[in-house]
Design an enzyme around this catalytic site. Structure first.
Site, PDB file in Angstrom:
ATOM      1  N   PHE A   1      33.875 -21.832   8.535  1.00 35.30           N
ATOM      2  CA  PHE A   1      32.327 -21.030   8.655  1.00 35.30           C
ATOM      3  C   PHE A   1      31.624 -21.210   7.158  1.00 35.30           C
ATOM      4  CE2 PHE A   1      36.023 -18.169   8.055  1.00 35.30           C
ATOM      5  CZ  PHE A   1      35.748 -17.800   6.697  1.00 35.30           C
ATOM      6  N   GLY A   2      30.287 -20.830   7.177  1.00 37.23           N
ATOM      7  CA  GLY A   2      29.881 -20.745   5.928  1.00 37.23           C
ATOM      8  C   GLY A   2      28.780 -22.211   5.855  1.00 37.23           C
ATOM      9  N   LYS A  17      30.725 -23.575  -1.220  1.00 29.70           N
ATOM     10  CA  LYS A  17      30.738 -23.051   0.007  1.00 29.70           C
ATOM     11  C   LYS A  17      30.273 -21.614  -0.011  1.00 29.70           C
ATOM     12  CE  LYS A  17      34.085 -22.552   3.999  1.00 29.70           C
ATOM     13  NZ  LYS A  17      35.214 -22.785   4.635  1.00 29.70           N
ATOM     14  N   ASP A 111      43.780 -25.902  11.628  1.00 28.36           N
ATOM     15  CA  ASP A 111      42.553 -26.267  11.953  1.00 28.36           C
ATOM     16  C   ASP A 111      42.274 -27.621  11.549  1.00 28.36           C
ATOM     17  OD1 ASP A 111      40.036 -25.890  13.227  1.00 28.36           O
ATOM     18  OD2 ASP A 111      39.218 -25.195  11.582  1.00 28.36           O
TER      19      ASP A 111
END
Length: 188
Positions: A1-2, A17, A111
């Protein structure tokens, strides 16, 4: 995310980030976990962490040339180093070494996917994005939550009842190796 932006730190280009609208309390547990994990890792196939800012929430790390995901999907007309089997093998070895290092530190990435493999000069591969990483208390520890990106998830990752081990990363590595060999998206 980001979102990831290009920045400068101590005269060198870096990746920044940025997480917009993140409350640095309970909602930012993934962000804080990523920072703590990144800060503790030092290995040639793990992206180098330089620092962080809490308000606004940002991580500063080394800047890559591209992700493996982007390199695999480069325009057919452009010269692509991934058409060469030596380069494919070199990248696969780098990913495997980075994953082996994480597991030796009792960390399950959870992930792992081609978008979380960054490519640097000389086709050097480094793993990144540890927001879902789980630090195991012992080598026998397992996790029970459902996380990750569907196309790279091991079948046992779909169940909250099944305990996850570092084998979920090995499954994802197999999918990435398949991507490298075929230059295609898994499970169309």
């Amino acid at each position: 995310f980001g979102e990831v932006w290009k920045g400068e730190y101590n005269g060198s280009d870096v990746a920044v980030k940025c997480l917009q609208g993140v409350d640095m309390t309970a909602e930012s547990a993934d962000f804080q976990r990523e920072v703590l994990t990144l800060a503790s890792l030092r290995f040639k196939n793990i992206v180098q962490f330089y620092g962080m800012v809490f308000h606004p929430a940002m991580i500063v790390m080394e800047l890559a040339e591209s992700s493996l995901w982007d390199a695999l999907r480069a325009n057919e007309a452009s010269p692509n180093f991934l058409r060469d089997w030596y380069n494919k093998t070199h990248i696969a070895q780098g990913i495997s070494a980075g994953l082996s290092y994480l597991h030796s530190q009792n960390i399950i990435h959870r992930d792992l996917k081609s978008a979380n493999v960054l490519l640097f000069s000389e086709r050097h591969a480094k793993l990144c994005d540890f927001g879902l990483a789980q630090v195991r208390k012992t080598s026998q520890s397992k996790t029970q939550s459902v996380v990750g990106t569907l196309l790279w998830q091991a079948p046992e990752a779909y169940s909250k009842k099944t305990k996850k081990t570092d084998k979920v990363d090995i499954y994802a590595l197999g999918i990435i190796l398949w991507e490298i060999m075929t230059s295609d998206v898994p499970y169309k």
